[in-house]
Design a protein around this motif. Structure first.
Motif, PDB file in Angstrom:
ATOM      1  N   LEU A 250     -45.883  12.269 -72.634  1.00 41.94           N
ATOM      2  CA  LEU A 250     -45.870  11.084 -72.070  1.00 41.94           C
ATOM      3  C   LEU A 250     -45.030   9.922 -72.452  1.00 41.94           C
ATOM      4  O   LEU A 250     -45.665   9.656 -73.753  1.00 41.94           O
ATOM      5  N   ILE A 251     -43.398  10.581 -73.070  1.00 42.94           N
ATOM      6  CA  ILE A 251     -42.980   9.460 -73.906  1.00 42.94           C
ATOM      7  C   ILE A 251     -42.116   7.822 -73.783  1.00 42.94           C
ATOM      8  O   ILE A 251     -41.548   8.436 -72.589  1.00 42.94           O
ATOM      9  N   VAL A 252     -42.435   7.112 -74.504  1.00 40.48           N
ATOM     10  CA  VAL A 252     -42.146   5.901 -73.326  1.00 40.48           C
ATOM     11  C   VAL A 252     -41.140   4.992 -74.665  1.00 40.48           C
ATOM     12  O   VAL A 252     -42.402   5.329 -75.642  1.00 40.48           O
TER      13      VAL A 252
ATOM     14  N   ARG B  34     -36.087  23.736 -70.107  1.00 41.05           N
ATOM     15  CA  ARG B  34     -36.049  23.115 -69.391  1.00 41.05           C
ATOM     16  C   ARG B  34     -35.549  21.727 -68.700  1.00 41.05           C
ATOM     17  O   ARG B  34     -36.625  20.930 -68.781  1.00 41.05           O
ATOM     18  N   TRP B  35     -34.628  21.302 -67.577  1.00 42.21           N
ATOM     19  CA  TRP B  35     -34.394  19.333 -68.124  1.00 42.21           C
ATOM     20  C   TRP B  35     -34.254  19.295 -66.630  1.00 42.21           C
ATOM     21  O   TRP B  35     -33.278  19.897 -65.874  1.00 42.21           O
ATOM     22  N   ILE B  36     -34.914  18.112 -65.893  1.00 44.14           N
ATOM     23  CA  ILE B  36     -34.419  17.504 -65.004  1.00 44.14           C
ATOM     24  C   ILE B  36     -34.564  15.805 -64.554  1.00 44.14           C
ATOM     25  O   ILE B  36     -35.237  15.472 -65.793  1.00 44.14           O
ATOM     26  N   ALA B  37     -33.378  15.267 -64.360  1.00 40.26           N
ATOM     27  CA  ALA B  37     -32.907  14.280 -64.843  1.00 40.26           C
ATOM     28  C   ALA B  37     -33.113  13.391 -64.195  1.00 40.26           C
ATOM     29  O   ALA B  37     -32.411  13.556 -63.525  1.00 40.26           O
ATOM     30  N   GLY B  38     -33.559  12.110 -63.703  1.00 37.18           N
ATOM     31  CA  GLY B  38     -33.855  10.900 -62.711  1.00 37.18           C
ATOM     32  C   GLY B  38     -32.280  10.240 -63.536  1.00 37.18           C
ATOM     33  O   GLY B  38     -31.553  10.101 -64.150  1.00 37.18           O
ATOM     34  N   ARG B  39     -31.652  10.024 -62.427  1.00 34.98           N
ATOM     35  CA  ARG B  39     -30.578   9.193 -62.025  1.00 34.98           C
ATOM     36  C   ARG B  39     -30.764   8.037 -61.386  1.00 34.98           C
ATOM     37  O   ARG B  39     -31.324   8.227 -60.169  1.00 34.98           O
TER      38      ARG B  39
ATOM     39  N   TRP C 185     -41.102  22.020 -68.966  1.00 25.71           N
ATOM     40  CA  TRP C 185     -39.887  21.344 -68.830  1.00 25.71           C
ATOM     41  C   TRP C 185     -40.165  19.664 -69.074  1.00 25.71           C
ATOM     42  O   TRP C 185     -40.737  19.188 -69.641  1.00 25.71           O
ATOM     43  N   VAL C 186     -38.960  19.783 -69.130  1.00 26.36           N
ATOM     44  CA  VAL C 186     -38.465  18.122 -69.560  1.00 26.36           C
ATOM     45  C   VAL C 186     -37.972  17.295 -68.572  1.00 26.36           C
ATOM     46  O   VAL C 186     -37.407  17.680 -68.262  1.00 26.36           O
ATOM     47  N   VAL C 187     -39.224  16.076 -67.979  1.00 24.37           N
ATOM     48  CA  VAL C 187     -37.896  15.318 -67.173  1.00 24.37           C
ATOM     49  C   VAL C 187     -37.805  13.697 -67.546  1.00 24.37           C
ATOM     50  O   VAL C 187     -38.918  13.460 -68.330  1.00 24.37           O
ATOM     51  N   ASP C 188     -36.526  13.708 -68.431  1.00 22.24           N
ATOM     52  CA  ASP C 188     -35.814  12.765 -68.129  1.00 22.24           C
ATOM     53  C   ASP C 188     -35.788  11.732 -67.388  1.00 22.24           C
ATOM     54  O   ASP C 188     -35.566  12.093 -66.243  1.00 22.24           O
TER      55      ASP C 188
ATOM     56  N   ALA D  11     -40.097  11.633 -70.442  1.00 19.79           N
ATOM     57  CA  ALA D  11     -39.834  10.600 -70.889  1.00 19.79           C
ATOM     58  C   ALA D  11     -39.506   9.030 -70.048  1.00 19.79           C
ATOM     59  O   ALA D  11     -38.880   9.733 -68.758  1.00 19.79           O
ATOM     60  N   GLN D  12     -39.754   8.139 -70.582  1.00 27.41           N
ATOM     61  CA  GLN D  12     -39.547   6.463 -69.303  1.00 27.41           C
ATOM     62  C   GLN D  12     -39.417   5.874 -70.006  1.00 27.41           C
ATOM     63  O   GLN D  12     -40.663   5.544 -71.269  1.00 27.41           O
TER      64      GLN D  12
END
Length: 991
Positions: free
Chosen positions: A287-289, A308-313, A384-387, A414-415
């Motif tokens: 987890l990157i904060v 691969r990316w999952i991007a929160g919006r 997987w990256v979850v931004d 990432a949060q």
């Protein structure tokens, strides 16, 4: 007014003048009346701007957008009376023409004359018609939407006036042109007039006056935009002063060029340790904060380059699986998953759709959606990256939970610091993960960043220290500050690096006075854009998710060419990249820099432009933000209805509960009229969704709030139908039948009414009565595209055919219904059809097929048909001799089902125990006690038959008290008569 002989005689050619002070003049220019800065005068301005009149509703909602339509129209009516009185004071009362639907002002005006002059290319007349800005004496205070409208119109008219001045000056000789431009510039410094004035002034000997106007322009630009005139105007002024002119390349909009690397630095600076940690394959979860703009996304791009990316919006937090849907859309052409998973996801991502193979109906449920998305995560990559994790919705979070439990995937999350919620925190606390907090960049790192970007080792460390101190080590703020320095000319790029006038003075660069936040820097870049480009950028930021340029243009009020030009200009400033905000902090800064009235207008535009294209869930908040209360309620209703139809009833219930909370929290001003019925339509949908989930007691409670309310008959009919179904399933047959009749009285042709009355016919032992009505309805609906009404009618009709033993037609009809439901991703109806189909297969002796159909349907999401489906599965298993499997299903029903199914399950469990040699006395006592919980005679008869075969004499006596001379289905009747004879009781009680 020229056609009115009375007024023509007393007031020759009167006209309303709104340029400068508001007034009425006669043909000679004599002022007949002046108008105060008040609402009636503001309405006059609105009406005079609409030369063909305006609709009452449109005008009312422009002035009172936060009121109900009824209240706004009442306010308008009152104030139009005041407008007529205002005009009547000068004999012009008849100029206001108001019908039921439109309002028009039939009065000559300086605005109409200006438009005509421009149309005739009469630049001299057009220039003379504007002694001051439009409605300059009117404040429109307290009415933000009206004020924004006036400001937009004022700006466009002023631009047209400037053009008229310049165009007319071109027709004059240089001395006359100089005097004319100087007179125009006295109204206020405008760069479009100053540049031609500087060119023409020497011919008239007006150099000093022209330079004075130029200096005023510079002061105004510095004060309002922290900018200066463009390069051509600067050069003209320098030439006029005989000063040295230093050539400089300029950017459109008055901004100097910016080195390309500032928008996307080629290297990651100052993060070597963090990058190595992200790239470490041995670390599964991380987890990157960090604060917004600290560089989390760039760190992940470098450290997890093949992920691969999952991007929160933020815009997708209310859309189930929103980030996963966006991810799958990007992978459509390269996604390798099974056909069944592909068909499952096609319900949310239409681009994945493929022709359905007959007999392989695609399932539609939250559970299988989770499985399909898990298959996507397990395909192609191992990281997987979850931004922007803080904006991940609950459905996507559920998939991520399962991915951690069931797969070996590596996740990089990432949060933002301090921006989470309990569900995410609880999940993170349960994981064995490494936490990485991003610290601000140091002064040395800032200096290194400048040296890399400038391609020079000579950048002074003092500048790096100043940049780091000013930005707090925030990477985005550093880059935004550098961009601002270049745009304003304080920094310049050369072949051997960057330079500023302060470099040689030994200072610490405190003289670089710039705004202190990213928001302020973004506001400067916005102000440098043309007005159309600003509108488009603000619209992109407000929407917050990808949207095609044509709809963005429509939402911003731009045509296709304007939108394309605006998009290109915005990307040149670094505000947008590939049609999206370059960074979420930039998006938030643009939103923060958008005035509330303009934000409301743009959000209304988004709703209007996207209603036919975008999922309703993504527009709900925009409708609320735009003051579109009725549209917001409708969008929330449509989103919940769509989710319920797709089998996501739990999400639908949550959405409706959120809507009620929003309605409770939305303030209503004094005098506002809010139709109380707006909640009843939503309550009706909530009752249906709760009923579909099998939460019948809650559904009945909600439906009763609508059933007797003064609302639309269709809503009352649906509410009574929900009550009827709930009471029938509880065994309260008489009450259920009464509620079904009430529904029939309110809406005899409604879908839900037909369904519940067919159910009543079944429960009361007359299933054939409902067949003709439903058959006619199915025949009519087949002529239309398949929809939920057809599915309900087909399932109900098939059920009635099963009830009367017509199994061939039943199986054919129910197979078709199940296939259509799967095609439409209508989980509830797929389960309903499978439930009745299993019964039909069992009645035909095809028990293996009944088990197969029932088990497949039970894998879908639970709904109100699930207990009946489980009962049919248990029956088929029992007929196949698989007694222990059947007992497991019956036990679940005995614990959780409504009275009818609970009694049937208890009876069958007693049968199974007896066949296995286990004691049955206690089970039969419990069964007899449960009979008082239902009025359904079918349950009484089934229980009595079991007690007659296995019970004691006292238990048999008790069971016989529940028997009465009422018709039963043939097989059950024959079995009951046989059991009575075997125990020495009179079988004639059973007809």
């Amino acid at each position: 007014m020229a056609d009115d002989p009375v007024e023509a005689a007393s007031l020759p050619t009167p006209r309303l003048c709104l340029f400068g002070r508001s007034r009425v003049e006669d043909a000679s220019g004599r002022v007949l009346a002046r108008f105060a800065d008040s609402l009636p005068t503001w309405l006059l301005a609105c009406l005079i701007a609409e030369d063909r009149g305006v609709g009452r509703e449109a005008l009312a909602m422009r002035v009172w957008p936060d009121r109900s339509e009824a209240e706004a129209l009442r306010n308008l009516r009152t104030n139009l009376h005041r407008v007529r009185g205002l005009l009547a004071e000068t004999g012009l009362g008849d100029a206001l023409q108001a019908s039921r639907h439109r309002v028009e002002l039939t009065l000559a005006s300086d605005l109409a004359e200006f438009r005509q002059a421009v149309g005739r290319v009469d630049w001299e007349r057009a220039a003379a018609l504007q002694p001051g800005p439009f409605a300059d004496s009117l404040s429109f205070r307290g009415f933000p939407i009206l004020q924004a409208w006036a400001e937009d119109l004022r700006a466009s008219l002023d631009t047209a006036w400037q053009r008229a001045v310049v165009q007319h000056a071109r027709t004059l000789d240089p001395p006359a042109a100089a005097r004319f431009l100087l007179a125009g510039s006295l109204r206020g410094p405008r760069e479009s007039l100053v540049a031609p004035l500087l060119q023409a002034c020497p011919a008239a000997g007006l150099e000093a006056e022209a330079l004075e106007v130029y200096d005023a322009l510079c002061r105004d630009l510095q004060r309002t935009l922290e900018s200066e005139p463009d390069a051509a105007t600067l050069a003209l002024a320098r030439d006029l002063r005989r000063g040295p002119a230093r050539p400089r390349r300029e950017r459109a909009g008055g901004l100097r060029p910016v080195p390309r690397g500032i928008d996307q630095p080629p290297e990651l600076i100052g993060r070597d340790r963090e990058r190595a940690a992200v790239a470490d394959a041995a670390q599964r979860l991380m987890l990157i904060v960090g604060d917004p703009g600290m560089g989390k996304t760039r760190l992940l791009e470098d450290g997890a380059a093949r992920a691969r990316w999952i991007a929160g919006r933020e815009a997708l937090t209310g859309v189930p699986y929103g980030p996963l849907i966006a991810c799958v859309q990007d992978l459509t052409d390269t996604l390798h998953i099974s056909p069944s998973h592909r068909r499952t996801l096609a319900r949310l991502v239409p681009a994945l759709d493929t022709p359905t193979t007959p007999g392989e109906a695609p399932p539609a449920s939250a559970q299988l959606l989770d499985e399909a998305f898990l298959a996507v995560l397990a395909t192609g990559v191992d990281t997987w990256v979850v931004d922007d994790l803080q904006w991940i919705d609950d459905s996507t979070l559920g998939v991520l939970r399962r991915a951690v439990w069931r797969t070996p995937l590596r996740l990089r999350l990432a949060q933002r610091t301090g921006e989470s919620r309990p569900a995410i925190d609880d999940w993170l606390d349960s994981l064995d993960l490494r936490r990485l907090q991003l610290a601000p960049l140091s002064a040395d790192a800032a200096t290194q960043l400048v040296r890399r970007l400038s391609h020079s080792d000579e950048a002074p460390s003092r500048f790096g220290a100043w940049l780091q101190e000013r930005s707090g080590g925030n990477v985005l703020l550093m880059l935004s500050t550098l961009r601002a320095l270049f745009e304003s000319g304080r920094l310049e790029a050369h072949g051997d690096g960057w330079s500023s006038a302060l470099d040689a003075l030994g200072h610490r660069y405190e003289e670089f006075e710039l705004p202190g936040s990213v928001t302020s820097l973004i506001a400067r870049r916005l102000d440098a854009l043309t007005e159309p480009a600003q509108r488009l950028v603000r619209t992109v930021a407000l929407y917050g998710a990808p949207l095609d340029s044509e709809r963005l243009g429509r939402a911003a009020g731009l045509d296709r060419w304007q939108a394309a030009e605006a998009l290109a200009a915005a990307e040149r400033t670094g505000l947008l990249t590939a049609g999206r905000p370059a960074h979420d902090v930039i998006r938030q800064g643009i939103v923060a820099a958008t005035p509330t009235p303009l934000r409301q207008l743009l959000q209304r535009g988004l709703v209007e432009a996207c209603a036919d294209h975008v999922p309703p869930a993504m527009l709900v908040e925009h409708a609320w933000g735009g003051g579109m209360r009725a549209e917001a309620i409708d969008l929330a209703w449509r989103a919940a209805n769509k989710e319920g139809f797709a089998g996501l009833q739990a999400l639908a219930v949550t959405r409706i509960e959120q809507l009620f909370a929003r309605l409770d929290a939305t303030p209503v001003d004094d005098g506002d009229i809010v139709d109380p019925r707006e909640r009843d339509g939503v309550r009706t949908l909530l009752a249906r969704m709760l009923s579909a989930l099998g939460r019948h007691a809650e559904a009945e409670c909600v439906a009763l709030q609508v059933a007797d309310a003064p609302v639309l008959p269709a809503w009352r009919a649906q509410a009574h139908a929900v009550v009827a179904k709930s009471r029938l399933l509880q065994g309260r047959v008489a009450e259920g039948a009464a509620a079904a009749r009430a529904a029939l009285a309110f809406d005899p042709d409604a879908l839900w009414v037909a369904e519940v009355n067919a159910m009543v016919a079944q429960v009361e032992g007359r299933p054939a009565d409902g067949i003709p009505i439903l058959a006619r309805r199915v025949a009519a609906l087949r002529r239309l595209p398949p929809g939920d009404e057809l599915l309900v009618c087909m399932v109900s009709l098939g059920s009635l055919h099963v009830e009367i033993g017509e199994l061939g037609p039943a199986i054919e009809l129910l197979e078709e219904a199940r296939s259509n439901a799967a095609e439409l991703q209508a989980t509830r109806y797929e389960v309903e059809a499978a439930c009745n189909l299993a019964s039909a297969y069992g009645g035909a002796g095809r028990f293996d097929e009944a088990v197969q159909v029932a088990r497949a349907a039970l894998a879908l999401d639970p709904c109100d048909a699930t207990p009946r489906l489980r009962n049919n599965l248990a029956w088929a298993l029992r007929e196949l001799g698989r007694h222990e499997e059947a007992a497991a299903e019956y036990r679940q029903l005995a614990d959780d089902a409504e009275p009818l199914l609970r009694i049937l399950a208890m009876a069958r469990l007693a049968d199974i125990d007896a066949a296995a040699g286990r004691p049955t006395e206690a089970a039969l006592d419990a069964l007899l006690q449960a009979l008082s919980h239902t009025e359904q005679y079918h349950a009484h008869a089934v229980a009595a038959e079991v007690v007659l075969r296995h019970g004691s004499e006292s238990q048999v006596d008790a069971a016989c008290t529940w028997l009465r001379p009422q018709a039963l289905e043939p097989v059950l009747g024959a079995r009951l008569r046989g059991a009575l004879s075997a125990r020495g009781r009179d079988p004639s009680i059973v007809p």
